[in-house]
Design an enzyme around this catalytic site. Structure first.
Site, mmCIF file in Angstrom:
data_model
loop_
_atom_site.group_PDB
_atom_site.id
_atom_site.type_symbol
_atom_site.label_atom_id
_atom_site.label_comp_id
_atom_site.label_asym_id
_atom_site.label_seq_id
_atom_site.Cartn_x
_atom_site.Cartn_y
_atom_site.Cartn_z
ATOM 1 N N ASP A 231 2.561 -23.334 -13.934
ATOM 2 C CA ASP A 231 3.942 -23.616 -14.270
ATOM 3 C C ASP A 231 4.712 -23.583 -12.946
ATOM 4 O OD1 ASP A 231 6.045 -22.571 -17.050
ATOM 5 O OD2 ASP A 231 6.355 -24.043 -15.461
HETATM 6 C C1 GLC Z 1 9.441 -25.035 -16.398
HETATM 7 C C2 GLC Z 1 8.740 -24.867 -17.720
HETATM 8 C C3 GLC Z 1 7.603 -25.827 -17.932
HETATM 9 C C4 GLC Z 1 7.936 -27.144 -17.262
HETATM 10 C C5 GLC Z 1 7.966 -26.906 -15.772
HETATM 11 C C6 GLC Z 1 8.403 -28.147 -15.005
HETATM 12 O O1 GLC Z 1 9.769 -23.803 -15.848
HETATM 13 O O2 GLC Z 1 8.286 -23.545 -18.044
HETATM 14 O O3 GLC Z 1 7.405 -25.977 -19.341
HETATM 15 O O4 GLC Z 1 6.961 -28.125 -17.590
HETATM 16 O O5 GLC Z 1 8.789 -25.816 -15.408
HETATM 17 O O6 GLC Z 1 9.733 -28.422 -15.283
#
Ligand code: GLC
Length: 745
Positions: A231
């Protein structure tokens, strides 16, 4: 690129280049290696619509290219329609490809442990089977277009509070039976190109460097061979992450972590083969995406909007319909109240937020077919209560059929924070109370990302339609339901409890001091409310139709389980008949739940194991046959470290919801007794049950000391519960060496 070509390419990369590939080139692109012509494909959100920031920056998170905003997962899950969800996935894949994006960062499939989780709108269900089946189809749909999905957030990301640091304390059976199965199902049946590890820790180890999770379970047990991506900002120790199985860090702390990887290989802390494995997976993804990126194609904006409308209508759950208040029969005496009818809330806040190609409002949609239907906003979205708005609405509603569009304002629930209650805003509750007193009929239409409490106002509404966050066509979709153009067929994918304190997880939500204990274990959602025998406002699986369905002719056929029976082998066949007993065509969702009343281990009262979606014309019936497998009957045995099936009674329940199961039957399953290998610390009772020689020795030894195990329960309890090796210290019925020999130590 073939594996051989990838291997050859890796052999040409310098150590620095390899390390650089293991983190993003920028917020939304993988790293390029110009020298060797390696591109850096784009990856971006999100689960229910493409959010491609125009300038590729993190800053432009809300300045994205227009894309179709479909219902969020909470809505899609309420369709219980794998085919429809697959179609939505295919449309998402088409748009992802058309915008030259290689991976769409979704679906999110974390379990809804508490209704307070701020991202529940992005997740499917409180039940892993429903979430797993639907997410499998969404991923298949997305990837059918030659682009990848990213199954997230792996794992146990069930709250937003302190999400970057909190450690979820979960026992292994609960992990295996509740929080992992949906991931397992999608990984095995849809093979997502990527799996996104979550921010949080699991039992004290960050998921971004949790080898048990990312390698032992995901790869060694489930056979996953795709790419594990972090993430955004989830990496804590990059080298530890590589060792654990985290291939790609996003958005990439490039220079610092790249250097750490190089240094670790150079000083022998990290085996270069581990790095090469991660690079091979990254290059495989680049290769997988190359065909689509070479031919992005285009998509039909209007067709996708109509699909979004169909999905929005199918997401709507008719919770209550007293006096057949719905469908509306015509414009006479209908008034629309509520700002959400004019300014719809159709998606959630955070990384999933889409810039829709267009937005349908319920008010315009209704006026499009019925002319100038009267409207009053009733409340302001700013949250500042303005009594005049309620008064105007009240006078408009007098003696009329009032359709109130209520719900949660955007600020109530979001990525990044959790709710603190499940209430509708006070000004809306006040409006409903006032209108319901003077209207001829009151119909409530809800827009919210996760369940809201209804107990205090349910009796003020003749009908309630839960629309969740229905996407850009939520307005037209719900009007199709309200006017009867579409017969509602949505069913709850999450329980609506009477009160928040009824939910076992609330005893430990959201935790404290960077730790949250999942003390309720497997008992989340209906599993929890069933075991504590609590009434619910509306049960998991519930959803009314404008017709009615009857269930009959349950037939059960069970086959013995042997040591040779495969996990996916059918052992129980459930057959039943469903009939449309009403006067219009409709779709039902018969659900099959299993219970194990004489299990020797704790089992939930009932667990969803299968469902079907069946469309029937009035007066028609259909026989449904569902095969359940050995795995469907299994529990995770901690001592065996595997799925186990016990012999004994299996209760089968079939029906409309977890609390409305008109068909019930039992079978007796013939299966080997679950045998736990004896260990030194197995109890004397376990040893005696499994080993006659040991039992005889114990009886002799106890009789010699005047103890009769059969007539002296207190002493017997003390002795029988003792770990075998301890008993030898108390009663030398054999030497420790003899016990070791019996153990085969
Ligand atoms: C965010 C989210 C994730 C997302 C990523 C990119 O913090 O937790 O679901 O795909 O970052 O935006």
């Amino acid at each position: 690129m073939t594996p051989a070509e990838i291997t050859d390419l890796i052999s040409q990369l310098t150590l620095e280049e390899k390390a650089s590939l293991c983190s993003g080139g920028d917020s939304w692109h993988l790293q390029t290696v110009e020298r060797l012509g390696i591109p850096g494909p784009m990856v971006t959100d999100g689960p229910h619509g493409l959010r491609k920031v125009a300038d590729g920056s993190m800053a432009g998170i809300y300045d994205s290219v227009p894309a179709t905003c479909f219902p969020t997962a909470a809505g899609l899950a309420s369709t219980w329609d794998p085919e429809l969800v697959h179609d939505v996935g295919a449309a998402l894949g088409e748009e992802t490809r058309a915008e030259a994006v290689s991976v769409l960062l979704g679906p999110g499939i974390n379990m809804k442990r508490s209704p307070l989780c701020g991202r529940n709108f992005e997740y499917f269900s409180e039940d892993p089977v429903l979430a797993g089946i639907l997410a499998t189809e969404l991923v298949r749909g997305i990837q059918s277009q030659g682009v990848g999905a990213s199954l997230k957030h792996f794992a146990a990301n069930n709250q937003e509070t302190d999400r970057l640091r909190v450690s979820a304390g979960i026992d292994e059976r609960t992990l295996r039976e509740i929080y992992l199965p949906a991931f397992e199902m999608v990984v095995k049946h849809a093979k997502p190109w990527t799996v996104m590890c979550s921010y949080n820790a699991l039992n004290g180890v960050y998921c971004s460097q949790n080898r048990w999770l990312l390698t032992q379970v995901l790869r060694n047990e489930w056979g996953y061979d795709g790419l594990v991506i972090s993430d955004w900002g989830a990496v804590v120790d990059r080298v530890e992450g590589l060792r654990a199985g985290l291939d790609l860090e996003m958005p990439g702390d490039a220079p610092r972590n790249d250097a750490r990887i190089v240094e670790a290989v150079r000083n022998g802390d990290l085996d270069e083969e581990v790095l090469d494995t991660a690079v091979a997976r990254i290059l495989t993804l680049v290769a997988q995406a190359s065909a689509a990126m070479a031919d992005p194609g285009s998509y039909d904006i209007e067709a996708h909007h109509q699909l979004a409308r169909r999905a929005a209508a199918a997401s709507a759950v008719l919770l209550k319909n007293d006096g057949d208040a719905l469908p509306l029969t015509g414009p006479d005496d209908v008034v629309v109240i509520g700002e959400f009818a004019r300014t719809p809330r159709f998606q959630g806040a955070g990384s999933s937020k889409v810039n829709p190609t267009r937005v349908d409002t319920a008010l315009d949609s209704l006026r499009h077919i019925w002319g100038d239907v009267p409207f009053a906003p009733g409340f302001a979205l700013t949250g500042e209560s303005d009594p005049r708005l309620a008064e105007d609405a009240e006078s408009l509603a007098r003696g009329k059929t009032a359709v109130l569009f209520l719900g949660l304002p955007a600020v109530a629930e979001s990525e990044g924070y959790d709710r603190t209650n499940t209430d509708l805003p006070a000004d809306q509750l006040d409006l409903l109370a006032r209108v319901s007193k003077i209207a001829f009929r009151t119909i409530v239409v809800l827009s919210n990302g996760s369940s809201v409490g209804m107990a205090e106002w349910d009796d003020q509404a003749d009908a309630i339609v839960e629309c969740w966050l229905g996407g850009q066509a939520s307005g037209s979709g719900v009007v199709d339901v309200l006017t009867g153009k579409v017969n509602p067929s949505g069913h709850l994918a999450e329980t609506i409890a009477v009160t928040l304190s009824d939910i076992p997880a609330q005893l430990n939500f959201p935790g404290e001091f960077q730790h949250v204990t999942y003390g309720e274990g497997r008992y989340i959602g209906y599993r929890g409310l069933d075991v504590i025998e609590r009434e619910v406002a509306y049960p998991f699986g519930h959803g009314l139709s404008y017709t009615t369905f009857d269930y009959s002719d349950l037939d059960l056929a069970v086959r013995p389980v042997t040591d040779e029976t495969a996990q996916d082998e059918s052992v129980l066949t459930v057959t039943f008949t469903i009939s449309n007993t009403g006067d219009r065509t409709g779709s039902a969702v018969p659900q099959v739940y299993l219970g194990f009343p004489d299990a020797t281990v704790n089992r939930c009262v009932r667990e969803l194991k299968a469902f079907r979606r069946v469309e029937l014309d009035p007066g028609k019936s259909r026989s449904i046959t569902i095969d359940l497998t050995r795995r469907d009957l299994s529990y995770w045995d901690i001592l065996l470290q595997s799925w186990a099936v016990e012999p004994g009674t299996v209760r089968v329940e079939v029906g409309r919801s977890s609390r409305d199961l008109p068909l019930t039957g039992v079978v007796i399953l013939d299966a080997p007794t679950v045998h736990h290998p004896l260990r030194r610390d197995s109890t004397v009772a376990e040893w005696m049950a499994a080993d006659e020689e040991f039992a005889a020795k114990v009886r002799r030894a106890t009789e010699q000391t005047g103890i009769d195990l059969d007539s002296d329960p207190t002493t017997a309890a003390f002795i029988l519960a003792m770990p075998a090796y301890k008993m030898l210290q108390m009663a030398p019925i054999m030497t420790p060496e003899e016990l070791d020999e019996m153990l085969g130590d």
